[in-house]
Design a protein around this motif. Sequence first.
Motif, mmCIF file in Angstrom:
data_model
loop_
_atom_site.group_PDB
_atom_site.id
_atom_site.type_symbol
_atom_site.label_atom_id
_atom_site.label_comp_id
_atom_site.label_asym_id
_atom_site.label_seq_id
_atom_site.Cartn_x
_atom_site.Cartn_y
_atom_site.Cartn_z
ATOM 1 N N PRO A 1 30.557 3.140 24.587
ATOM 2 C CA PRO A 1 29.236 3.273 23.957
ATOM 3 C C PRO A 1 28.394 1.999 24.094
ATOM 4 N N VAL A 2 29.068 0.842 24.051
ATOM 5 C CA VAL A 2 28.355 -0.421 24.245
ATOM 6 C C VAL A 2 27.911 -0.540 25.697
ATOM 7 N N TYR A 3 28.815 -0.177 26.645
ATOM 8 C CA TYR A 3 28.433 -0.195 28.060
ATOM 9 C C TYR A 3 27.189 0.661 28.274
ATOM 10 N N ASN A 4 27.184 1.830 27.645
ATOM 11 C CA ASN A 4 26.083 2.754 27.880
ATOM 12 C C ASN A 4 24.773 2.215 27.328
ATOM 13 N N LEU A 5 24.828 1.550 26.174
ATOM 14 C CA LEU A 5 23.624 0.952 25.622
ATOM 15 C C LEU A 5 23.080 -0.129 26.556
ATOM 16 N N LEU A 6 23.973 -0.964 27.076
ATOM 17 C CA LEU A 6 23.548 -2.004 28.015
ATOM 18 C C LEU A 6 23.035 -1.391 29.315
ATOM 19 N N LEU A 7 23.717 -0.323 29.771
ATOM 20 C CA LEU A 7 23.264 0.361 30.984
ATOM 21 C C LEU A 7 21.857 0.910 30.792
ATOM 22 N N ALA A 8 21.576 1.448 29.602
ATOM 23 C CA ALA A 8 20.241 1.978 29.328
ATOM 24 C C ALA A 8 19.182 0.876 29.424
ATOM 25 N N MET A 9 19.463 -0.270 28.827
ATOM 26 C CA MET A 9 18.484 -1.353 28.812
ATOM 27 C C MET A 9 18.235 -1.927 30.204
ATOM 28 N N PHE A 10 19.271 -1.952 31.023
ATOM 29 C CA PHE A 10 19.149 -2.559 32.356
ATOM 30 C C PHE A 10 19.471 -1.525 33.439
ATOM 31 N N SER B 1 16.063 20.850 23.269
ATOM 32 C CA SER B 1 15.109 19.796 22.937
ATOM 33 C C SER B 1 15.673 18.436 23.327
ATOM 34 N N LEU B 2 14.786 17.452 23.397
ATOM 35 C CA LEU B 2 15.227 16.093 23.717
ATOM 36 C C LEU B 2 16.232 15.607 22.681
ATOM 37 N N ALA B 3 15.963 15.866 21.395
ATOM 38 C CA ALA B 3 16.881 15.424 20.342
ATOM 39 C C ALA B 3 18.258 16.057 20.524
ATOM 40 N N LYS B 4 18.291 17.342 20.840
ATOM 41 C CA LYS B 4 19.558 18.032 21.036
ATOM 42 C C LYS B 4 20.328 17.449 22.224
ATOM 43 N N GLN B 5 19.634 17.229 23.336
ATOM 44 C CA GLN B 5 20.323 16.762 24.541
ATOM 45 C C GLN B 5 20.782 15.309 24.390
ATOM 46 N N VAL B 6 19.978 14.479 23.732
ATOM 47 C CA VAL B 6 20.389 13.093 23.494
ATOM 48 C C VAL B 6 21.620 13.059 22.594
ATOM 49 N N THR B 7 21.593 13.822 21.507
ATOM 50 C CA THR B 7 22.722 13.853 20.574
ATOM 51 C C THR B 7 23.987 14.343 21.263
ATOM 52 N N SER B 8 23.864 15.401 22.041
ATOM 53 C CA SER B 8 25.015 15.971 22.735
ATOM 54 C C SER B 8 25.605 14.982 23.732
ATOM 55 N N THR B 9 24.737 14.278 24.455
ATOM 56 C CA THR B 9 25.206 13.315 25.456
ATOM 57 C C THR B 9 25.941 12.146 24.800
ATOM 58 N N TRP B 10 25.353 11.598 23.737
ATOM 59 C CA TRP B 10 26.004 10.467 23.067
ATOM 60 C C TRP B 10 27.300 10.883 22.383
ATOM 61 N N LYS B 11 27.378 12.111 21.871
ATOM 62 C CA LYS B 11 28.627 12.597 21.283
ATOM 63 C C LYS B 11 29.747 12.590 22.328
ATOM 64 N N LYS B 12 29.424 12.992 23.546
ATOM 65 C CA LYS B 12 30.430 12.986 24.615
ATOM 66 C C LYS B 12 30.855 11.555 24.941
ATOM 67 N N ILE B 13 29.895 10.652 25.001
ATOM 68 C CA ILE B 13 30.219 9.270 25.346
ATOM 69 C C ILE B 13 31.128 8.647 24.292
ATOM 70 N N PHE B 14 30.879 8.926 23.011
ATOM 71 C CA PHE B 14 31.756 8.428 21.953
ATOM 72 C C PHE B 14 33.108 9.132 21.983
ATOM 73 N N ARG B 15 33.095 10.455 22.157
ATOM 74 C CA ARG B 15 34.364 11.197 22.119
ATOM 75 C C ARG B 15 35.281 10.797 23.256
ATOM 76 N N TYR B 16 34.753 10.698 24.467
ATOM 77 C CA TYR B 16 35.616 10.436 25.616
ATOM 78 C C TYR B 16 35.891 8.958 25.826
ATOM 79 N N ALA B 17 35.381 8.119 24.912
ATOM 80 C CA ALA B 17 35.837 6.731 24.876
ATOM 81 C C ALA B 17 37.288 6.672 24.415
#
Length: 372
Positions: free
Chosen positions: A159-168, A334-350
Motif C-alpha cells: 500500500p505504501v509502494y502504491n501511494l508512492l507510485l501514484a505520486m511519481f 462510479s469513481l468512488a466504487k472503483q477506487v475503493t475496490s482497487t485499494w481493497k485488493k491492494i491491501f488484501r493481497y499485501a
Amino acid sequence: MPATTDHLTPADYAAIARELDALRDEVTADLGERDADYIRKVIRWQRGLEIGGRALLMASALPPAWLAGTATLAVAKILENMEIGHNVMHGQWDWMRDPKIHSTTWEWDNVSPAEQWKHSHNFVHHTFTNVLGKDNDVGYGILRVAPEQPWHWGNVPQPVYNLLLAMFFEYGVALHDLELDRIREGTHDEEVTKAKLRAIGRKIRRQWGKDYLAFPLLSGPQFLSTLSANLTANIVRNVWAHMIIFCGHFPGDVDVFEEDYPLDAETRGEWYVRQLLGSANITGGPLFHLMTGNLSHQVEHHLFPDIPSNRYAEIAPRVRDLCARYGLPYHTGSLAKQVTSTWKKIFRYALPGGAAKPKPAPKPPAREPVAA
C-alpha cells in the motif's frame, strides 16, 4: 477462460468477433472532419491552459496566483497526457495524415520516452492483457493485485509502494519497459537495458530542465514558488493518471489469466472476450470522460485501442448490449466504487492467501442460440 464464459460455444466466439469487427469497421468508415476538429480543438484548449497557467505563475509569490496557476497547469498536463498524448501515440489519429498529430512524431510531456511507452503499452499490454507473466501492467512489477500472483514478504508494504507510485507515476511508467522482473532474475539483455536507461535519462533531463529550471528562472525572484507549483502540478497529474488507469484495470470484478493461458491458440473472439473480462469502466459525464482521456471507457478502449477516443461514449451502449446478449459481464461503476475496490485488493493481497471468490453463475444469453 474464467467460469463466466463456460456457456459460450465456438460459434458464440465467432459471432462476437464478427459483431465487434463490424462495429469497428462502421466507426472507422465514418471518421471525418468532426473527429479531426475535435482533437485539434482539444489541443488548442490544452495549449491555451498551459500558457495561461504559466503566465499566472509569473506572479506565483501571491497565493491566489500560485493556486490558480498550479491548478490550470495541472489540468493542462492531465489533458496532454490522457486525452492527447496517450491517444495520439496509440495511433488513434494517424488516419488524419497530419505529421504534427501522429503516433510516429508525438513526444508527450512526461519523463517516459514515447518509443519505450509504445512498446510496453501498445504492444505488450494490449496484446497480452491481464495474462500473468506476460502483461507487465498486472501490478506494474511491484504490486500483487490478484490471488493468482505468488506472495512474498516484499508485498506487505505494497500500500505504501502504491501511494508512492501514484505520486511519481510518470517515473514508474518510464521504468515500465525495462521489465523489472527480468532484471531481478538476471535474464535481461544488459546492453538493451543500458540503452533504455540512457533514453530515460535524456527525457528526464529535458523535463526537469523545462519544469524545474527554465520556467522557474523566467519567473525571476519567484523561482522557488514557481518551482513548487510545477512540482505540485506534476504530482497532481501523476495521481490522477494512476487513479484512472488502476480503476480501469484492477477493480475487484476484473479477471486475470494464468501464465499458461494458450495465447497461440486464441481466436479473435476469445481475444475480444479477454479484453471485456479484464477491463472496467468508470461512470461520469462528458467533462469527466475528457479528463480521463476517455479511459473511463476502458472496456471500449481495450476492444478498439486505435479508434479515436471521442467515439467510445457512443459505442459503449452497443458493447454493453452485446455483453448482455451473450451473458458476459460489463464491468462499470462510479469513481468512488472503483477506487475503493482497487485499494481493497491492494491491501488484501499485501497479505498471503486470498483465494479468488467463486464467480456467480452467468445469466443465460438473452438471445436465440447462434448457429454453428
